[in-house]
Design a protein around this motif. Sequence first.
Motif, PDB file in Angstrom:
ATOM      1  N   THR A   4       0.829  -1.201   0.000  1.00  0.00           N
ATOM      2  CA  THR A   4       0.000   0.000   0.000  1.00  0.00           C
ATOM      3  C   THR A   4       0.867   1.255   0.000  1.00  0.00           C
ATOM      4  O   THR A   4       0.566   2.223  -0.713  1.00  0.00           O
ATOM      5  N   ALA A   5       1.935   1.251   0.768  1.00  0.00           N
ATOM      6  CA  ALA A   5       2.818   2.417   0.824  1.00  0.00           C
ATOM      7  C   ALA A   5       3.511   2.638  -0.511  1.00  0.00           C
ATOM      8  O   ALA A   5       3.656   3.782  -0.965  1.00  0.00           O
ATOM      9  N   ILE A   6       3.927   1.566  -1.148  1.00  0.00           N
ATOM     10  CA  ILE A   6       4.591   1.691  -2.450  1.00  0.00           C
ATOM     11  C   ILE A   6       3.626   2.237  -3.492  1.00  0.00           C
ATOM     12  O   ILE A   6       3.971   3.124  -4.285  1.00  0.00           O
ATOM     13  N   ILE A   7       2.413   1.734  -3.489  1.00  0.00           N
ATOM     14  CA  ILE A   7       1.408   2.212  -4.454  1.00  0.00           C
ATOM     15  C   ILE A   7       1.058   3.670  -4.183  1.00  0.00           C
ATOM     16  O   ILE A   7       0.881   4.457  -5.121  1.00  0.00           O
ATOM     17  N   GLU A   8       0.988   4.059  -2.916  1.00  0.00           N
ATOM     18  CA  GLU A   8       0.674   5.443  -2.574  1.00  0.00           C
ATOM     19  C   GLU A   8       1.774   6.386  -3.048  1.00  0.00           C
ATOM     20  O   GLU A   8       1.491   7.438  -3.634  1.00  0.00           O
ATOM     21  N   VAL A   9       3.029   6.016  -2.840  1.00  0.00           N
ATOM     22  CA  VAL A   9       4.142   6.855  -3.295  1.00  0.00           C
ATOM     23  C   VAL A   9       4.174   6.910  -4.821  1.00  0.00           C
ATOM     24  O   VAL A   9       4.391   7.975  -5.411  1.00  0.00           O
ATOM     25  N   ALA A  10       3.932   5.782  -5.477  1.00  0.00           N
ATOM     26  CA  ALA A  10       3.913   5.759  -6.938  1.00  0.00           C
ATOM     27  C   ALA A  10       2.780   6.628  -7.483  1.00  0.00           C
ATOM     28  O   ALA A  10       2.961   7.352  -8.480  1.00  0.00           O
ATOM     29  N   LEU A  11       1.624   6.583  -6.848  1.00  0.00           N
ATOM     30  CA  LEU A  11       0.488   7.400  -7.288  1.00  0.00           C
ATOM     31  C   LEU A  11       0.791   8.882  -7.122  1.00  0.00           C
ATOM     32  O   LEU A  11       0.524   9.685  -8.032  1.00  0.00           O
ATOM     33  N   LYS A  12       1.372   9.254  -5.974  1.00  0.00           N
ATOM     34  CA  LYS A  12       1.733  10.660  -5.762  1.00  0.00           C
ATOM     35  C   LYS A  12       2.769  11.117  -6.783  1.00  0.00           C
ATOM     36  O   LYS A  12       2.718  12.238  -7.279  1.00  0.00           O
ATOM     37  N   VAL A  15       1.028  11.715 -10.108  1.00  0.00           N
ATOM     38  CA  VAL A  15       0.208  12.928 -10.070  1.00  0.00           C
ATOM     39  C   VAL A  15       1.092  14.165 -10.176  1.00  0.00           C
ATOM     40  O   VAL A  15       0.776  15.106 -10.919  1.00  0.00           O
ATOM     41  N   VAL A  16       2.220  14.163  -9.461  1.00  0.00           N
ATOM     42  CA  VAL A  16       3.139  15.304  -9.540  1.00  0.00           C
ATOM     43  C   VAL A  16       3.723  15.419 -10.944  1.00  0.00           C
ATOM     44  O   VAL A  16       3.828  16.527 -11.492  1.00  0.00           O
ATOM     45  N   ALA A  17       4.082  14.305 -11.552  1.00  0.00           N
ATOM     46  CA  ALA A  17       4.617  14.338 -12.922  1.00  0.00           C
ATOM     47  C   ALA A  17       3.570  14.879 -13.894  1.00  0.00           C
ATOM     48  O   ALA A  17       3.900  15.655 -14.806  1.00  0.00           O
ATOM     49  N   LEU A  18       2.316  14.495 -13.711  1.00  0.00           N
ATOM     50  CA  LEU A  18       1.244  14.997 -14.568  1.00  0.00           C
ATOM     51  C   LEU A  18       1.038  16.495 -14.366  1.00  0.00           C
ATOM     52  O   LEU A  18       0.881  17.243 -15.336  1.00  0.00           O
ATOM     53  N   LYS A  19       1.063  16.936 -13.103  1.00  0.00           N
ATOM     54  CA  LYS A  19       0.905  18.360 -12.818  1.00  0.00           C
ATOM     55  C   LYS A  19       2.034  19.179 -13.434  1.00  0.00           C
ATOM     56  O   LYS A  19       1.803  20.258 -13.974  1.00  0.00           O
ATOM     57  N   LEU A  20       3.260  18.661 -13.343  1.00  0.00           N
ATOM     58  CA  LEU A  20       4.403  19.422 -13.835  1.00  0.00           C
ATOM     59  C   LEU A  20       4.465  19.474 -15.351  1.00  0.00           C
ATOM     60  O   LEU A  20       4.930  20.451 -15.928  1.00  0.00           O
ATOM     61  N   SER A  21       4.008  18.424 -16.008  1.00  0.00           N
ATOM     62  CA  SER A  21       4.090  18.402 -17.468  1.00  0.00           C
ATOM     63  C   SER A  21       2.879  19.030 -18.145  1.00  0.00           C
ATOM     64  O   SER A  21       2.948  19.374 -19.330  1.00  0.00           O
ATOM     65  N   ALA A  22       1.791  19.186 -17.434  1.00  0.00           N
ATOM     66  CA  ALA A  22       0.553  19.676 -18.045  1.00  0.00           C
ATOM     67  C   ALA A  22       0.669  21.067 -18.674  1.00  0.00           C
ATOM     68  O   ALA A  22       0.221  21.256 -19.814  1.00  0.00           O
ATOM     69  N   PRO A  23       1.232  22.074 -17.993  1.00  0.00           N
ATOM     70  CA  PRO A  23       1.282  23.402 -18.643  1.00  0.00           C
ATOM     71  C   PRO A  23       2.055  23.406 -19.956  1.00  0.00           C
ATOM     72  O   PRO A  23       1.633  24.029 -20.930  1.00  0.00           O
ATOM     73  N   ILE A  24       3.155  22.687 -19.995  1.00  0.00           N
ATOM     74  CA  ILE A  24       3.976  22.666 -21.201  1.00  0.00           C
ATOM     75  C   ILE A  24       3.280  21.893 -22.310  1.00  0.00           C
ATOM     76  O   ILE A  24       3.219  22.337 -23.461  1.00  0.00           O
ATOM     77  N   LEU A  25       2.735  20.737 -21.972  1.00  0.00           N
ATOM     78  CA  LEU A  25       2.087  19.907 -22.988  1.00  0.00           C
ATOM     79  C   LEU A  25       0.816  20.552 -23.533  1.00  0.00           C
ATOM     80  O   LEU A  25       0.551  20.502 -24.738  1.00  0.00           O
ATOM     81  N   VAL A  26       0.021  21.150 -22.662  1.00  0.00           N
ATOM     82  CA  VAL A  26      -1.222  21.794 -23.113  1.00  0.00           C
ATOM     83  C   VAL A  26      -0.910  22.990 -23.994  1.00  0.00           C
ATOM     84  O   VAL A  26      -1.551  23.191 -25.036  1.00  0.00           O
ATOM     85  N   THR A  27       0.095  23.776 -23.607  1.00  0.00           N
ATOM     86  CA  THR A  27       0.486  24.925 -24.424  1.00  0.00           C
ATOM     87  C   THR A  27       0.942  24.481 -25.808  1.00  0.00           C
ATOM     88  O   THR A  27       0.525  25.038 -26.828  1.00  0.00           O
TER      89      THR A  27
END
Length: 89
Positions: A4-12, A15-27
């Motif tokens: 559960t801890a491994i999956i939680e860290v992987a999910l976070k 999500v952070v990778a998606l947040k960081l790449s979204a502005p550049i990719l959407v633009t």
Amino acid sequence: MTDTAIIEVALKTMVVALKLSAPILVTSLVIGFVISLFQSMTQIQEFTLSFVPKLVGVGVALLFCGNWMLHTLVEFTNELFVILPDLLT
């Protein structure tokens, strides 16, 4: 370290990778779509036409969102370092 801890860290992490790449990719996506629409309407088939506007748009997106992106990454890293001892036991 539990599954559960491994999956939680992987999910976070994802999500952070998606947040960081979204502005550049959407633009880049929006500018590419607009340039493609312009090329199809005017029958201009120049492949290099979309490079400069995308480059400028991504630069502007980094200029506006770079501070937020850096703070998000630093917060995630600090949070990861805090929970690291619990993960190792």
